[in-house]
Scaffold this motif. Sequence first.
Motif, PDB file in Angstrom:
ATOM      1  N   PHE A 200     -14.835  44.774 101.860  1.00  0.00           N
ATOM      2  CA  PHE A 200     -14.678  43.777 100.799  1.00  0.00           C
ATOM      3  C   PHE A 200     -13.216  43.417 100.595  1.00  0.00           C
ATOM      4  O   PHE A 200     -12.373  44.295 100.600  1.00  0.00           O
TER       5      PHE A 200
ATOM      6  N   CYS B 208      -9.149  37.159  97.267  1.00  0.00           N
ATOM      7  CA  CYS B 208     -10.225  37.784  96.504  1.00  0.00           C
ATOM      8  C   CYS B 208     -10.466  36.889  95.292  1.00  0.00           C
ATOM      9  O   CYS B 208      -9.563  36.692  94.467  1.00  0.00           O
TER      10      CYS B 208
ATOM     11  N   CYS C 196     -14.673  44.393  91.791  1.00  0.00           N
ATOM     12  CA  CYS C 196     -15.641  44.621  92.875  1.00  0.00           C
ATOM     13  C   CYS C 196     -16.388  45.946  92.715  1.00  0.00           C
ATOM     14  O   CYS C 196     -17.506  46.077  93.193  1.00  0.00           O
TER      15      CYS C 196
ATOM     16  N   MET D 168     -12.941  47.673  95.750  1.00  0.00           N
ATOM     17  CA  MET D 168     -13.348  48.109  97.069  1.00  0.00           C
ATOM     18  C   MET D 168     -12.262  47.847  98.096  1.00  0.00           C
ATOM     19  O   MET D 168     -12.314  48.316  99.194  1.00  0.00           O
ATOM     20  N   GLY D 169     -11.353  47.015  97.717  1.00  0.00           N
ATOM     21  CA  GLY D 169     -10.262  46.707  98.628  1.00  0.00           C
ATOM     22  C   GLY D 169      -9.331  47.884  98.763  1.00  0.00           C
ATOM     23  O   GLY D 169      -9.625  48.977  98.319  1.00  0.00           O
TER      24      GLY D 169
ATOM     25  N   CYS E 157      -4.914  44.968  95.078  1.00  0.00           N
ATOM     26  CA  CYS E 157      -5.929  45.808  94.431  1.00  0.00           C
ATOM     27  C   CYS E 157      -5.323  46.794  93.432  1.00  0.00           C
ATOM     28  O   CYS E 157      -6.001  47.231  92.508  1.00  0.00           O
TER      29      CYS E 157
ATOM     30  N   CYS F 120      -5.364  45.413  89.712  1.00  0.00           N
ATOM     31  CA  CYS F 120      -6.678  44.835  89.418  1.00  0.00           C
ATOM     32  C   CYS F 120      -7.571  45.916  88.805  1.00  0.00           C
ATOM     33  O   CYS F 120      -7.503  47.073  89.215  1.00  0.00           O
TER      34      CYS F 120
HETATM   35  S1  SF4 Z   1     -11.733  42.757  92.920  1.00  0.00           S
HETATM   36 FE1  SF4 Z   1     -10.482  42.125  94.686  1.00  0.00          FE
HETATM   37  S2  SF4 Z   1      -8.348  42.553  94.084  1.00  0.00           S
HETATM   38 FE2  SF4 Z   1      -9.709  43.681  92.719  1.00  0.00          FE
HETATM   39  S3  SF4 Z   1      -9.881  45.752  93.624  1.00  0.00           S
HETATM   40 FE3  SF4 Z   1     -11.596  44.482  94.372  1.00  0.00          FE
HETATM   41  S4  SF4 Z   1     -10.895  43.606  96.328  1.00  0.00           S
HETATM   42 FE4  SF4 Z   1      -9.093  44.331  95.208  1.00  0.00          FE
END
Ligand code: SF4
Length: 135
Positions: A98, A104, A21, A1-2, A14, A17
């Motif tokens: 988020f 995070c 989220c 979501m970031g 993000c 990753c």
């Molecule tokens: S879990 Fe955290 S680092 Fe990964 S995409 Fe979501 S906000 Fe970004």
Amino acid sequence: MGDRNGKPKSFYDCTDCPAFCCSVYDRVQVTPRDIRRLAKHFGITEEAATARFTKMYAKERVLRRKRDELFGVACKFINPETRGCTIYHARPAVCREFPITKRCAYYDLMKFEREQQDDPNTIPVVKITFKEIKK
Ligand code: SF4
Ligand code: SF4
């Protein structure tokens, strides 16, 4: 979501990753404003967007989910290959906000396990549920 499509924010990235989220939460809240945005994005009515993309979870309207190879189930709008959001510019407000904090926790967990496992490619597949305890 970031900010998966943007520059790394604070202490997480993000783009590096698998989108915990977008995967671990059963509930991604959708407001009437989010539905208007989704309807506009897809060129359909708000009623159609509500029916096609959302469902009720308890008393809350949330995004629908779909099967996911990595986490078992994830947001219906995730791209399973890139782990990015397919509706980035039309994503709900909670996705934009988020994780609010500078760190995070999911990203930290992934980094932690990559170090523990001595494997820069490993992904800790986590599930999260919430229970209330009486104090
Ligand atoms: S879990 Fe955290 S680092 Fe990964 S995409 Fe979501 S906000 Fe970004
Ligand atoms: S709408 Fe996009 S950012 Fe929000 S949970 Fe789904 S895939 Fe993630």
